[in-house]
Design a protein around this motif. Structure first.
Motif, PDB file in Angstrom:
ATOM      1  N   MET A   7       0.794  -1.229   0.000  1.00 51.61           N
ATOM      2  CA  MET A   7       0.000   0.000   0.000  1.00 51.61           C
ATOM      3  C   MET A   7       0.830   1.285   0.000  1.00 51.61           C
ATOM      4  O   MET A   7       0.531   2.212  -0.761  1.00 51.61           O
ATOM      5  CB  MET A   7      -0.964  -0.010   1.188  1.00 51.61           C
ATOM      6  CG  MET A   7      -2.098  -1.014   1.064  1.00 51.61           C
ATOM      7  SD  MET A   7      -3.061  -0.801  -0.448  1.00 51.61           S
ATOM      8  CE  MET A   7      -3.744   0.828  -0.181  1.00 51.61           C
ATOM      9  N   PRO A   8       1.883   1.414   0.833  1.00 48.60           N
ATOM     10  CA  PRO A   8       2.675   2.653   0.775  1.00 48.60           C
ATOM     11  C   PRO A   8       3.260   2.919  -0.609  1.00 48.60           C
ATOM     12  O   PRO A   8       3.283   4.067  -1.069  1.00 48.60           O
ATOM     13  CB  PRO A   8       3.780   2.414   1.814  1.00 48.60           C
ATOM     14  CG  PRO A   8       3.187   1.440   2.777  1.00 48.60           C
ATOM     15  CD  PRO A   8       2.334   0.543   1.938  1.00 48.60           C
ATOM     16  N   ALA A   9       3.709   1.859  -1.273  1.00 52.40           N
ATOM     17  CA  ALA A   9       4.263   2.031  -2.618  1.00 52.40           C
ATOM     18  C   ALA A   9       3.180   2.470  -3.600  1.00 52.40           C
ATOM     19  O   ALA A   9       3.430   3.294  -4.495  1.00 52.40           O
ATOM     20  CB  ALA A   9       4.911   0.731  -3.087  1.00 52.40           C
ATOM     21  N   LYS A  76     -17.045   3.367  10.108  1.00 58.31           N
ATOM     22  CA  LYS A  76     -15.970   3.646  11.051  1.00 58.31           C
ATOM     23  C   LYS A  76     -14.643   3.311  10.390  1.00 58.31           C
ATOM     24  O   LYS A  76     -14.329   2.142  10.175  1.00 58.31           O
ATOM     25  CB  LYS A  76     -16.143   2.832  12.335  1.00 58.31           C
ATOM     26  CG  LYS A  76     -15.147   3.210  13.419  1.00 58.31           C
ATOM     27  CD  LYS A  76     -15.404   2.449  14.698  1.00 58.31           C
ATOM     28  CE  LYS A  76     -14.408   2.871  15.781  1.00 58.31           C
ATOM     29  NZ  LYS A  76     -14.616   2.125  17.038  1.00 58.31           N
ATOM     30  N   PRO A  77     -13.843   4.312  10.040  1.00 63.79           N
ATOM     31  CA  PRO A  77     -12.592   4.046   9.331  1.00 63.79           C
ATOM     32  C   PRO A  77     -11.586   3.323  10.219  1.00 63.79           C
ATOM     33  O   PRO A  77     -11.527   3.545  11.427  1.00 63.79           O
ATOM     34  CB  PRO A  77     -12.096   5.446   8.957  1.00 63.79           C
ATOM     35  CG  PRO A  77     -12.727   6.352   9.960  1.00 63.79           C
ATOM     36  CD  PRO A  77     -14.055   5.741  10.284  1.00 63.79           C
ATOM     37  N   THR A  78     -10.798   2.465   9.610  1.00 56.64           N
ATOM     38  CA  THR A  78      -9.771   1.739  10.347  1.00 56.64           C
ATOM     39  C   THR A  78      -8.546   2.621  10.534  1.00 56.64           C
ATOM     40  O   THR A  78      -8.383   3.643   9.865  1.00 56.64           O
ATOM     41  CB  THR A  78      -9.367   0.466   9.588  1.00 56.64           C
ATOM     42  OG1 THR A  78      -8.817   0.845   8.313  1.00 56.64           O
ATOM     43  CG2 THR A  78     -10.570  -0.446   9.374  1.00 56.64           C
ATOM     44  N   LEU A  79      -7.674   2.193  11.441  1.00 53.77           N
ATOM     45  CA  LEU A  79      -6.427   2.926  11.649  1.00 53.77           C
ATOM     46  C   LEU A  79      -5.589   2.911  10.380  1.00 53.77           C
ATOM     47  O   LEU A  79      -4.957   3.912  10.029  1.00 53.77           O
ATOM     48  CB  LEU A  79      -5.650   2.300  12.812  1.00 53.77           C
ATOM     49  CG  LEU A  79      -4.271   2.895  13.111  1.00 53.77           C
ATOM     50  CD1 LEU A  79      -4.375   4.375  13.445  1.00 53.77           C
ATOM     51  CD2 LEU A  79      -3.593   2.131  14.249  1.00 53.77           C
ATOM     52  N   ALA A  80      -5.606   1.790   9.666  1.00 57.62           N
ATOM     53  CA  ALA A  80      -4.821   1.679   8.434  1.00 57.62           C
ATOM     54  C   ALA A  80      -5.273   2.704   7.399  1.00 57.62           C
ATOM     55  O   ALA A  80      -4.449   3.355   6.748  1.00 57.62           O
ATOM     56  CB  ALA A  80      -4.930   0.264   7.868  1.00 57.62           C
ATOM     57  N   SER A  81      -6.581   2.870   7.243  1.00 61.60           N
ATOM     58  CA  SER A  81      -7.086   3.820   6.245  1.00 61.60           C
ATOM     59  C   SER A  81      -6.733   5.254   6.618  1.00 61.60           C
ATOM     60  O   SER A  81      -6.385   6.069   5.755  1.00 61.60           O
ATOM     61  CB  SER A  81      -8.604   3.667   6.098  1.00 61.60           C
ATOM     62  OG  SER A  81      -9.268   3.995   7.309  1.00 61.60           O
ATOM     63  N   GLN A  82      -6.793   5.572   7.909  1.00 60.96           N
ATOM     64  CA  GLN A  82      -6.451   6.927   8.342  1.00 60.96           C
ATOM     65  C   GLN A  82      -4.953   7.196   8.174  1.00 60.96           C
ATOM     66  O   GLN A  82      -4.547   8.286   7.755  1.00 60.96           O
ATOM     67  CB  GLN A  82      -6.866   7.124   9.802  1.00 60.96           C
ATOM     68  CG  GLN A  82      -8.375   7.062  10.015  1.00 60.96           C
ATOM     69  CD  GLN A  82      -8.755   7.197  11.476  1.00 60.96           C
ATOM     70  OE1 GLN A  82      -8.747   8.288  12.034  1.00 60.96           O
ATOM     71  NE2 GLN A  82      -9.084   6.090  12.116  1.00 60.96           N
ATOM     72  N   LEU A  83      -4.134   6.203   8.491  1.00 59.19           N
ATOM     73  CA  LEU A  83      -2.690   6.361   8.316  1.00 59.19           C
ATOM     74  C   LEU A  83      -2.328   6.542   6.846  1.00 59.19           C
ATOM     75  O   LEU A  83      -1.458   7.350   6.500  1.00 59.19           O
ATOM     76  CB  LEU A  83      -1.954   5.145   8.889  1.00 59.19           C
ATOM     77  CG  LEU A  83      -1.839   5.067  10.414  1.00 59.19           C
ATOM     78  CD1 LEU A  83      -1.317   3.700  10.840  1.00 59.19           C
ATOM     79  CD2 LEU A  83      -0.926   6.165  10.941  1.00 59.19           C
ATOM     80  N   LEU A  84      -2.998   5.803   5.979  1.00 59.12           N
ATOM     81  CA  LEU A  84      -2.715   5.924   4.547  1.00 59.12           C
ATOM     82  C   LEU A  84      -3.109   7.303   4.020  1.00 59.12           C
ATOM     83  O   LEU A  84      -2.413   7.871   3.171  1.00 59.12           O
ATOM     84  CB  LEU A  84      -3.444   4.824   3.770  1.00 59.12           C
ATOM     85  CG  LEU A  84      -2.822   3.425   3.860  1.00 59.12           C
ATOM     86  CD1 LEU A  84      -3.754   2.389   3.246  1.00 59.12           C
ATOM     87  CD2 LEU A  84      -1.460   3.387   3.169  1.00 59.12           C
ATOM     88  N   LEU A  85      -4.203   7.840   4.522  1.00 55.85           N
ATOM     89  CA  LEU A  85      -4.605   9.182   4.099  1.00 55.85           C
ATOM     90  C   LEU A  85      -3.609  10.233   4.596  1.00 55.85           C
ATOM     91  O   LEU A  85      -3.278  11.176   3.868  1.00 55.85           O
ATOM     92  CB  LEU A  85      -6.006   9.499   4.618  1.00 55.85           C
ATOM     93  CG  LEU A  85      -7.162   8.935   3.793  1.00 55.85           C
ATOM     94  CD1 LEU A  85      -8.496   9.223   4.470  1.00 55.85           C
ATOM     95  CD2 LEU A  85      -7.164   9.519   2.382  1.00 55.85           C
ATOM     96  N   ILE A  86      -3.140  10.071   5.825  1.00 60.46           N
ATOM     97  CA  ILE A  86      -2.125  10.991   6.346  1.00 60.46           C
ATOM     98  C   ILE A  86      -0.852  10.883   5.511  1.00 60.46           C
ATOM     99  O   ILE A  86      -0.226  11.894   5.159  1.00 60.46           O
ATOM    100  CB  ILE A  86      -1.824  10.681   7.828  1.00 60.46           C
ATOM    101  CG1 ILE A  86      -3.044  10.980   8.706  1.00 60.46           C
ATOM    102  CG2 ILE A  86      -0.612  11.473   8.309  1.00 60.46           C
ATOM    103  CD1 ILE A  86      -3.433  12.431   8.764  1.00 60.46           C
TER     104      ILE A  86
END
Length: 334
Positions: A7-9, A76-86
């Protein structure tokens, strides 16, 4: 849920497809950036939802070129989705600023996310959550930390991170006290006559998770000047500072502005009906020192002000660097 290592890539490829000019140089090959409203919808359904209420928090929307944003339905967004948006937001701004001169020289009008919008994001809190679970988010933590230190040095102060770690490892005895706006109000109304009652509510707040007590941050900060009284025990002042530091792990930039305004010296006629904003502090960090003179005689509260001043100076330097990258001097041909 753990983050897929690809995902980060993928986010990096997506950001480059928006901003980096390809060999063909045609706009039809560019992707569109995610709009602020789309990002806001995700965080509005998270524990920070109240801070993204469009009716209460005015944001400067990005230009959408006449296109409407996608309809997003997230319970309810997951932590992963919020981190990816950040990560997307920080990486987008990093790539945009790096390529700003080239983009302007090529006549491309690019979008940038407003400072007001970025200041409301729970970047620091989410990064701490990723740090606690590096088995799941290790691939994202390092690049996020690098981008944070580069573009938001005020959120990566060593003292802040050390305090946050201490809070994470500290266990206190449970205090059976109901925390509400009215109970906080009652406790601070009698802070000099009955400091025990105030201390009890402060200890109860320390037992809660930072996100659980954040909804009370506004009324808590409102009583800053009450803590400065000559008859207030030093123990109460220290407890107040500890609660403030705990709130500082959630949305620090919001907390700083609330604190500065709560401590403004209203006895000075020139400061009546004045509200300090994030932009004011970025332009002149010394606005932080326009506070009640009693602050300088109260050690625990003075430490808070010095912490805010240190962060504000770092933010001001970062803002200047960002401005220089945003408005590069281009050489004139011929």
């Amino acid at each position: 849920a753990p983050l897929h290592p690809v995902m980060p890539a993928l986010v990096e490829v997506y950001v480059n497809s928006i901003l980096v000019i390809n060999n063909k140089g045609s706009n039809e090959y560019f992707n569109k950036p995610i709009t602020e409203e789309e990002i806001r919808k995700v965080f509005r359904n998270s524990i920070f939802g109240v801070n993204f209420d469009s009716q209460n928090k005015p944001f400067t929307p990005m230009e959408t070129d006449g296109e409407s944003s996608m309809e997003i339905n997230i319970e309810k967004p997951t932590l992963a989705s919020q981190l990816l948006l950040i990560y997307y937001l920080l990486l987008y701004e990093d790539v945009r600023l790096t390529n700003s001169a080239t983009l302007i020289a090529n006549g491309r009008k690019i979008k940038s996310y407003s400072s007001a919008f970025l200041s409301e994001l729970p970047i620091k809190y989410l990064l701490h959550q990723a740090q606690k679970d590096q088995m799941s988010y290790g691939g994202l933590f390092s690049p996020l930390l690098r981008l944070l230190a580069t573009h938001f040095p005020q959120l990566s102060l060593v003292d802040d991170w050390m305090d946050d770690q201490v809070f994470g490892d500290t266990c206190r005895h449970q205090v059976d006290v109901n925390i509400s706006d009215s109970s906080i109000h009652e406790a601070f109304q009698c802070i000099e006559e009955n400091p025990y009652k105030t201390g009890k509510i402060l200890k109860a707040m320390l037992n809660k998770n930072p996100t659980d007590i954040w909804p009370f941050s506004e009324i808590f900060v409102r009583y800053f000047k009450s803590v400065l009284g000559d008859e207030v025990p030093r123990h109460i002042q220290e407890l107040y500072r500890e609660v403030w530091l705990r709130l500082n792990t959630v949305l620090p930039r919001c907390l700083w502005i609330m604190t500065i305004n709560a401590l403004l010296d209203i006895n000075n006629g020139s400061t009546r009906n004045v509200t300090i904003t994030q932009e004011n502090v970025l332009v002149d960090p010394l606005q932080v020192l326009r506070c009640d003179i009693r602050v300088f005689r109260c050690g625990p509260i003075l430490k808070i002000i010095l912490r805010i001043l240190e962060a504000s100076l770092a933010a001001s330097r970062s803002q200047l660097s960002r401005h220089l990258l945003d408005k590069p001097l281009l050489e004139k041909s011929g």
